[in-house]
Design a protein around this motif. Structure first.
Motif, PDB file in Angstrom:
ATOM      1  N   LEU A  22       0.826  -1.201   0.000  1.00 16.80           N
ATOM      2  CA  LEU A  22       0.000   0.000   0.000  1.00 16.80           C
ATOM      3  C   LEU A  22       0.863   1.255   0.000  1.00 16.80           C
ATOM      4  O   LEU A  22       1.985   1.263   0.527  1.00 16.80           O
ATOM      5  N   SER A  24       0.683   3.763   1.747  1.00 17.42           N
ATOM      6  CA  SER A  24       0.951   4.244   3.100  1.00 17.42           C
ATOM      7  C   SER A  24       2.204   3.621   3.709  1.00 17.42           C
ATOM      8  O   SER A  24       2.738   4.120   4.696  1.00 17.42           O
ATOM      9  N   TRP A  28      -1.047  -5.457   2.866  1.00 15.99           N
ATOM     10  CA  TRP A  28      -2.383  -6.035   2.988  1.00 15.99           C
ATOM     11  C   TRP A  28      -2.376  -7.421   2.378  1.00 15.99           C
ATOM     12  O   TRP A  28      -1.919  -7.609   1.238  1.00 15.99           O
ATOM     13  N   LEU A  35      -3.596  -6.952   7.973  1.00 19.92           N
ATOM     14  CA  LEU A  35      -2.883  -5.706   7.709  1.00 19.92           C
ATOM     15  C   LEU A  35      -1.616  -5.699   8.547  1.00 19.92           C
ATOM     16  O   LEU A  35      -1.658  -5.960   9.754  1.00 19.92           O
ATOM     17  N   ARG A  67      -2.590   7.795  10.466  1.00 21.52           N
ATOM     18  CA  ARG A  67      -2.405   7.086   9.193  1.00 21.52           C
ATOM     19  C   ARG A  67      -2.763   5.609   9.331  1.00 21.52           C
ATOM     20  O   ARG A  67      -3.348   5.020   8.424  1.00 21.52           O
ATOM     21  N   ASP A  71      -5.887   3.340   7.344  1.00 20.84           N
ATOM     22  CA  ASP A  71      -5.768   2.029   6.695  1.00 20.84           C
ATOM     23  C   ASP A  71      -6.732   1.023   7.312  1.00 20.84           C
ATOM     24  O   ASP A  71      -7.333   0.196   6.611  1.00 20.84           O
ATOM     25  N   ASP A  74     -10.170   1.765   6.021  1.00 16.38           N
ATOM     26  CA  ASP A  74     -10.322   1.416   4.603  1.00 16.38           C
ATOM     27  C   ASP A  74     -10.402  -0.088   4.376  1.00 16.38           C
ATOM     28  O   ASP A  74     -11.179  -0.559   3.530  1.00 16.38           O
ATOM     29  N   TYR A  75      -9.600  -0.859   5.111  1.00  8.85           N
ATOM     30  CA  TYR A  75      -9.458  -2.288   4.809  1.00  8.85           C
ATOM     31  C   TYR A  75     -10.195  -3.187   5.791  1.00  8.85           C
ATOM     32  O   TYR A  75     -10.385  -4.377   5.504  1.00  8.85           O
TER      33      TYR A  75
END
Length: 226
Positions: A22, A24, A28, A35, A67, A71, A74-75
């Motif tokens: 990713l 960032s 993933w 993660l 941050r 993530d 999002d995931y």
């Protein structure tokens, strides 16, 4: 919430598993909803101040957690693996303020959370989750420092970075290093610095065909600079 499509990261395979690097700096693993982040170094500015070092802006812990929060939102991982050196030292872990400790607790809610032992944080921390020396997840294994004799390995520790040259300047960014045996993650934490991929220790660890995947809005693969 569904995980983003693979186009939001750089896809590659390791030991037959599809993984995403990713932008960032997180990794993933879609099939396991896992993660992974490495080298958060939470509390670095506090440690510098405590030891009389050069002062750093005291906001790196919250920037790093923000941050990581993005993530996770999002995931929606079922497992989060922090791959060692999550704290700049044991006292930094103990010295987190109540707001940051509560934030970590909220990030852990409803999922498995694993703190891998690093050289900066070798002992358990009283912040929830599980503390392990390494985490086997066959056919992969997660540890802090790469073992040259192993394959299917995901590690951190070295904070790799690489540079790309444009017509007007050279841009240096944290990067993933990837070959057929291992991936070395970039440092996820703010103010963590980095080791150039051309350094002898990384050149020795990585196979000749290794890639460097630069972090940023669009992860960018390139042959590993040596």
């Amino acid at each position: 919430m569904q995980a983003p499509a693979p186009s939001s990261g750089y896809p590659f395979t390791l030991a037959g598993q599809t993984l995403l690097a990713l932008g960032s700096g997180a990794l993933w693993w879609p099939d396991r909803r896992l993660l992974c982040v490495s080298d958060l170094h939470l509390g670095k500015s506090e440690r510098f101040a405590r030891r009389g070092g050069a002062p750093l802006p005291p906001y790196e812990t919250r920037d790093t957690l923000m941050r990581l929060h993005r993530d996770i939102e999002d995931y929606q991982p079922g497992i989060v693996v922090c791959l060692g050196d999550s704290f700049d030292d044991t006292a930094a872990a103990q010295g987190l303020d109540d707001e940051d400790r509560l934030w970590i607790t909220r990030l852990q809610a409803g999922r498995r959370w694993v703190w891998i032992e690093g050289n900066h944080d070798p002992g358990p921390v009283d912040l929830g989750g599980t503390h392990l020396a390494e985490l086997p997840q066959p056919p992969l294994c997660f540890r802090h420092i790469a073992d040259p004799a192993q394959s299917g390995e995901i590690s951190g520790h070295y904070h790799p970075k690489a540079a790309i040259r444009t017509r007007v300047r050279t841009i240096s960014r944290p990067c993933f290093l990837i070959d057929g045996d291992r991936v070395i993650l970039p440092a996820f934490g703010t103010y963590t610095g980095g080791l150039r991929s051309s350094d002898a220790v990384l050149d020795t660890l990585m196979r000749p065909e290794a890639l460097a995947v630069l972090t940023g809005p669009t992860p960018r693969p390139m042959p590993m600079p040596r």
